[in-house]
Design a protein around this motif. Structure first.
Motif, mmCIF file in Angstrom:
data_model
loop_
_atom_site.group_PDB
_atom_site.id
_atom_site.type_symbol
_atom_site.label_atom_id
_atom_site.label_comp_id
_atom_site.label_asym_id
_atom_site.label_seq_id
_atom_site.Cartn_x
_atom_site.Cartn_y
_atom_site.Cartn_z
ATOM 1 N N LEU A 1 0.868 -1.347 0.204
ATOM 2 C CA LEU A 1 -0.180 0.071 0.105
ATOM 3 C C LEU A 1 0.794 1.183 0.005
ATOM 4 C CD1 LEU A 1 -2.974 -0.691 2.804
ATOM 5 C CD2 LEU A 1 -3.151 -0.573 0.295
ATOM 6 N N SER A 2 0.537 2.339 -0.728
ATOM 7 C CA SER A 2 1.191 3.338 -0.712
ATOM 8 C C SER A 2 1.103 4.202 0.717
ATOM 9 C CB SER A 2 0.508 4.328 -1.917
ATOM 10 O OG SER A 2 -0.605 4.970 -1.582
ATOM 11 N N LYS A 3 1.868 4.916 0.758
ATOM 12 C CA LYS A 3 1.475 5.909 2.023
ATOM 13 C C LYS A 3 0.376 6.642 2.154
ATOM 14 C CE LYS A 3 6.260 5.984 3.838
ATOM 15 N NZ LYS A 3 7.292 6.702 4.390
ATOM 16 N N ARG A 4 0.164 7.017 0.807
ATOM 17 C CA ARG A 4 -1.369 7.750 0.611
ATOM 18 C C ARG A 4 -2.275 6.994 1.034
ATOM 19 N NH1 ARG A 4 -5.667 8.659 -2.491
ATOM 20 N NH2 ARG A 4 -6.001 11.021 -3.109
ATOM 21 N N ASP A 5 -2.280 5.629 0.648
ATOM 22 C CA ASP A 5 -3.564 4.710 0.716
ATOM 23 C C ASP A 5 -3.650 4.399 2.334
ATOM 24 O OD1 ASP A 5 -4.218 4.910 -1.612
ATOM 25 O OD2 ASP A 5 -3.327 2.743 -2.350
ATOM 26 N N ARG A 6 -2.290 4.117 2.966
ATOM 27 C CA ARG A 6 -2.161 4.036 4.460
ATOM 28 C C ARG A 6 -2.861 4.960 5.323
ATOM 29 N NH1 ARG A 6 0.423 -0.850 5.084
ATOM 30 N NH2 ARG A 6 1.995 -1.395 3.648
ATOM 31 N N SER A 7 -2.694 6.483 4.674
ATOM 32 C CA SER A 7 -3.054 7.212 5.309
ATOM 33 C C SER A 7 -4.531 7.276 5.467
ATOM 34 C CB SER A 7 -2.513 8.637 4.884
ATOM 35 O OG SER A 7 -1.284 8.921 5.291
ATOM 36 N N LEU A 8 -5.276 7.083 4.278
ATOM 37 C CA LEU A 8 -6.695 7.063 3.988
ATOM 38 C C LEU A 8 -7.291 5.947 4.987
ATOM 39 C CD1 LEU A 8 -7.544 7.837 0.380
ATOM 40 C CD2 LEU A 8 -8.281 9.004 2.476
ATOM 41 N N VAL A 9 -6.657 4.976 4.889
ATOM 42 C CA VAL A 9 -7.291 3.700 5.826
ATOM 43 C C VAL A 9 -6.943 4.251 7.327
ATOM 44 C CG1 VAL A 9 -6.863 1.163 6.824
ATOM 45 C CG2 VAL A 9 -6.522 1.713 4.207
ATOM 46 N N THR A 10 -6.037 4.655 7.656
ATOM 47 C CA THR A 10 -5.804 5.159 9.187
ATOM 48 C C THR A 10 -6.852 6.062 9.567
ATOM 49 O OG1 THR A 10 -3.459 4.541 8.734
ATOM 50 C CG2 THR A 10 -4.127 5.787 10.762
ATOM 51 N N VAL A 11 -6.773 6.901 8.746
ATOM 52 C CA VAL A 11 -7.850 8.135 8.912
ATOM 53 C C VAL A 11 -9.437 7.546 9.048
ATOM 54 C CG1 VAL A 11 -9.236 10.166 8.241
ATOM 55 C CG2 VAL A 11 -6.748 10.125 8.130
ATOM 56 N N ALA A 12 -9.773 6.735 8.331
ATOM 57 C CA ALA A 12 -10.955 5.811 8.301
ATOM 58 C C ALA A 12 -11.147 5.187 9.686
ATOM 59 C CB ALA A 12 -11.171 5.235 7.201
ATOM 60 N N ALA A 13 -10.095 4.417 9.926
ATOM 61 C CA ALA A 13 -10.081 3.769 11.211
ATOM 62 C C ALA A 13 -10.366 4.525 12.482
ATOM 63 C CB ALA A 13 -8.992 2.839 11.465
ATOM 64 N N LEU A 14 -9.556 5.755 12.497
ATOM 65 C CA LEU A 14 -9.791 6.735 13.688
ATOM 66 C C LEU A 14 -11.089 7.167 13.696
ATOM 67 C CD1 LEU A 14 -6.100 8.109 13.379
ATOM 68 C CD2 LEU A 14 -6.934 6.335 15.101
ATOM 69 N N ILE A 15 -11.613 7.638 12.521
ATOM 70 C CA ILE A 15 -12.889 8.377 12.685
ATOM 71 C C ILE A 15 -13.981 7.309 13.153
ATOM 72 C CG2 ILE A 15 -14.891 9.071 11.095
ATOM 73 C CD1 ILE A 15 -12.639 10.170 9.400
ATOM 74 N N ALA A 16 -13.822 5.960 12.695
ATOM 75 C CA ALA A 16 -14.825 5.050 12.795
ATOM 76 C C ALA A 16 -14.687 4.615 14.322
ATOM 77 C CB ALA A 16 -14.763 3.610 12.255
ATOM 78 N N MET A 17 -13.486 4.711 15.032
ATOM 79 C CA MET A 17 -13.281 4.494 16.517
ATOM 80 C C MET A 17 -13.427 5.835 17.410
ATOM 81 S SD MET A 17 -10.231 1.719 16.365
ATOM 82 C CE MET A 17 -8.975 2.945 15.807
#
Length: 138
Positions: A69-85
């Motif tokens: 995964l690119s760092k860009r994609d990892r950032s989107l996934v991480t942001v989504a997880a933090l919003i969900a939690m």
């Protein structure tokens, strides 16, 4: 599993190198013989040295560097997880990191809007407040 992910995201948000001058714990400054302390070491090294070490070496030294995964994609996934939690403290630093990794403000706002329907309206509203602060919007 949710608790494990939550703990991982907590440690991730705490140590980000989104602040100027923060480098790896093993990287000496130019002309300096002693290593500089990472953000993780600064924030939690004295209290939880192993967690700081794992944050530096495993999370950012390995996981964030994997090519799948690119760092860009990892950032989107991480942001989504933090919003969900609903983790606004960690979301703040990860929104800034996402911008550094090429995610636009519009894409991040759209991510928040999209997640309102999957992670809950209150979580999205909280994320908007954080984004507003990080992006300097009124």
């Amino acid at each position: 599993m949710k608790q494990l992910l939550g703990n991982l995201m907590l440690s991730a948000g705490m140590m980000l190198a989104v602040l100027p001058g923060v480098v790896s714990a093993q990287t000496p400054a130019e002309g300096d013989d002693k290593p500089r302390r990472s953000r993780a070491q600064q924030l939690m090294g004295a209290t939880a040295p192993k967690l700081a070490e794992l944050t530096d070496d495993v999370l950012y030294g390995d996981i964030w560097e994997r090519p799948q995964l690119s760092k860009r994609d990892r950032s989107l996934v991480t942001v989504a997880a933090l919003i969900a939690m609903n983790q606004p403290d960690q979301l703040r630093s990860h929104l800034a990191m996402a911008r550094q990794n090429g995610v636009t403000e519009d894409e991040l706002i759209e991510t928040i809007t999209h997640l309102a329907f999957y992670a809950g309206w209150p979580n999205a509203v909280s994320a908007v407040a954080v984004a507003k602060d990080v992006f300097g919007r009124e």
